[in-house]
Every structure is written in C-alpha cells, then in structure tokens.
Design an enzyme around this catalytic site. Structure first.
Site, short mmCIF file in Angstrom:
data_model
loop_
_atom_site.label_atom_id
_atom_site.label_comp_id
_atom_site.label_asym_id
_atom_site.label_seq_id
_atom_site.Cartn_x
_atom_site.Cartn_y
_atom_site.Cartn_z
CB VAL A 169 -0.96 0.01 1.22
CG1 VAL A 169 -0.19 0.20 2.51
CG2 VAL A 169 -2.03 1.08 1.07
CB ALA A 177 2.70 -5.13 7.54
CG ASP A 178 4.67 -5.76 1.59
OD1 ASP A 178 5.25 -5.26 0.60
OD2 ASP A 178 5.23 -6.54 2.37
NE ARG A 179 -2.91 -3.22 0.24
CZ ARG A 179 -3.16 -2.18 -0.55
NH1 ARG A 179 -4.01 -1.25 -0.15
NH2 ARG A 179 -2.57 -2.07 -1.72
CB ALA A 189 -0.78 -8.35 3.03
#
Length: 397
Positions: free
Chosen positions: A100, A260-262, A270
């Site tokens: 994100v 965390a990427d999102r 995620a």
C-alpha cells in the site's frame, strides 16, 4: 550504527538516483542508475529493489530524476506537467500491487501536484518543484520514522516480556525489513537494531524466506554487516526452534517481529509469504487455535510505518495478493562455490522438473487475532476490549 545504504539520491539540476541491486546480494554489491520512471518501474518489478517503504521511495525519486532531465517536460505548462506526473505515478503503482505504501505515496503526490497546478500563478516549473521537493522529503522522513518504529517496538517487547528485559531478547524475523527494504534502518529489523543498540538483544534468528530467499540473501547480509548476534534458519525450522527452546529460560524466543506491506482496518496484515506459518494452526473438529507464538509465550509484533495502514480495506480478504513467476520457485541463481571460495561466475540451477505446476503467491495474510501489537512511528497499538485494533487513532479520527 553504520547501516547499509540501498538508495543513493543526489538532488539538484543534475539529480541522480542509484539503487543497490539486491539481486546481486549477498556476494556482490553493485549500484544501478535509475534515470527515469521507466527504469524505476523495472527495478521494482524485477525486485532489484524491494520492501514496501523502499519501493515507494524509489518510484517517487525515479520520477523526480526524470522531471529534472526531461527537456519536453521542462518546457511544458502547469497543466501538461501535472498530467505527465499523474500518468507516470499511475504507471509506477502497477509495478507491485500488494504494497500500500506505493499506492499511498502516488495518491498523495498526485494530490500535491493537482493543488499546485490549479493555483492562478502556477507554472510547469512550480509543479515540477512541488513534486520533486515532496518526493525528496519522503527519503528523509522514512529514516526518521524507521528509527521511531525501532525504538517503539524494542520498548514494547521489553515491557511485555520480563525475561527479555533481564537477559536480552531472543527474536525471530521473516523476510527483509531493514535498510535494504527502506530508506535506512528498517522496520522489523529496526526493532532488532534498537534492541542491539540498547544492549537488550540476546540473539536474532532470520528465516531464509523461500522462494526468493530475502532472509538468507538480504537479512543475513545486514545482520552480519552490523555484527548483530544472529542465526539463519530455514522457514520450516521456526516451530522446531521455538519448541526446542521452550523450557530453556536463556534461549526461549521472546518475540516474532515482522513487517507488513499492507495492514487493513481490522488489523489483518499482508506480509511476505511464510509469515502466516510463524503462527501455525491445527484443525480439530473445525476449531482453530494458535499453537506456536501463543503457546510458547512469545509475542507476535508487526512493525510498519503508518503508510502501510489501509483503512479503506476492511480485512485481509480485500487485499490483492501478487502472484509471481513459477521460475522463482523452481530455479535458483547464484555464484559458483568451488568448495572453498565463491566465484564470480553465476549459474542457474533447476530444483524441480519442468512441467510441474507452481503456485507462487508473494504474500500471505496473518489474521489480526494472532497479532499482539502493531508498531508504527507513532507508537504501538494493541487490541481494545472488543478484540479490535483501533488503528484510526493513528490518524486522529
């Protein structure tokens, strides 16, 4: 602490951007020039640069360099300049859809140039300068935010795990969340660095992170570079490691810290595929219980900047998971090892038969119920009485 510099940016009329090509690590350190958004997109897509904060910064700065050198854009008016920037930002977002941070950065930068272009005295130059200044500030802010994340996470672990405060924390981390994944210092790896800096780290364990081996190639590289006491394990060894040390007070694992990427509104996260396996579950009469991090008394902590929090998505079910090429699973590339030394020659080795089907998601989702805390530069949020993470408090609403 002398940490690695994965992004090199020079501002001004002769602006330049270089990235440390992470496909060459850990055996070779080579920087690659990124003269435009096109090369920035390719570097992100090919994972020469990776990590949610880093790809947002590289994308933004690649366009800044393009704007500094593109003569056609230099001669354009405010409206044309704005249109070019917004189109290029949309293009850059397509390089990695799960993280994100890139989407968030593109949205904010697009809004800034939109606002500047609508001013009565706006020029192409003023629009370009607005964009370039904002993208350069991202680089500065990320390092400061990462250092705050590291401090907040380290303090939280020491507060919640008394044995870690007494003899230093034993921590497991997954994938790469350090200087190679950010502008510097790191998120989850920043927590480990902060523990080490305060002499409160006993030992760090990093998983190899199949199939792309970001842990063995990159995290291990950073840990060795910083001389942090550490051990590399395969992904499937984490549960055995925790169980083996369950009754050993000195070696017991105190925390699992991941990036965390999102992060969705309910706290689902995620992160790199394999994260969810750090809190494995077993099935009995259709009832699920966490049996690893919970059973062993360790804490599961997600470390990420606020830009990774996406309140527009209710849960992990709303996250688009990127799927990558089968070759990442069945082919391994690296330099030749002659039994004594690593040679310069790189070879590609097949580890599975051609024709086998391959499932290669780049990320998985860890449910919020299995997470103890989410640490950002603004602090650590824990579940409220209803079992939800009040993430909106980070944004003042």
């Amino acid at each position: 602490m002398n940490v690695l510099q994965a992004i090199r940016y020079t501002p001004g009329d002769s602006a330049s951007l270089q990235i440390l090509d992470q496909l060459q690590l850990p055996h070779r350190s080579e920087y690659e020039d990124i003269p435009s958004a096109t090369e920035g997109w390719a570097a992100i897509k090919e994972m020469k640069t990776r990590g949610a904060p880093a790809i947002a910064i590289v994308a933004a700065l690649s366009l800044a360099v393009e704007l500094a050198h593109n003569d056609n854009i230099k001669s354009a008016d405010a409206s044309k300049t704005k249109e070019h920037i917004q189109a290029r930002l949309k293009y850059l977002v397509t390089s990695r859809p799960t993280a994100v941070n890139l989407e968030d950065a593109a949205r904010k930068l697009s809004a800034l140039v939109e606002a500047e272009a609508t001013k009565e005295n706006a020029t192409g130059l003023s629009v370009r300068q607005t964009y370039i200044k904002a993208s350069e500030q991202m680089l500065v802010d990320d390092v400061k935010d990462n250092e705050a994340i590291g401090r907040n996470g380290a303090e939280w672990i020491l507060k919640h795990v008394s044995r870690a405060n007494k003899r230093g924390a034993n921590v497991i981390t997954h994938c790469n969340t350090g200087s190679l994944a950010t502008a510097g210092y790191g998120t989850a790896l920043g927590v480990i660095r902060a523990l080490q800096a305060s002499n409160k780290l006993s030992h760090a364990y990093c998983t190899e992170t199949r199939p792309y081996n970001q842990g063995s190639r990159l995290t291990a590289y950073e840990l060795a570079h910083d001389k942090i006491p550490s051990t590399l394990i395969t992904d499937s060894m984490a549960a055995a490691l925790m169980n083996l040390n369950l009754n050993d007070e000195d070696k017991a694992i105190d925390a699992i810290v991941v990036g965390a990427d999102r992060v969705t509104a309910n706290g689902d996260t995620a992160n790199k595929i394999g994260t969810y396996s750090l809190v494995p579950i077993y099935t009995y009469a259709n009832l699920y219980r966490a049996v690893l991090a919970k059973r062993h008394g360790a804490k599961f902590l997600v470390a990420a900047p606020r830009t990774s929090i996406d309140l527009t998505r209710a849960s992990g079910k709303d996250i688009t998971i990127e799927h990558r090429a089968p070759d990442e699973v069945i082919l391994v590339k690296g330099p030749v090892f002659d039994g004594t030394n690593v040679q310069d020659e790189a070879v590609t080795v097949s580890t599975a038969p051609r024709g086998i089907n391959v499932w290669n998601p780049a990320f998985d989702v860890t449910p919020a119920e299995l997470i103890d805390g989410i640490v950002t530069e603004a602090g650590v949020v824990e579940k409220d009485e209803s079992g939800n993470f009040p993430l909106s408090t980070f944004f003042g609403n």
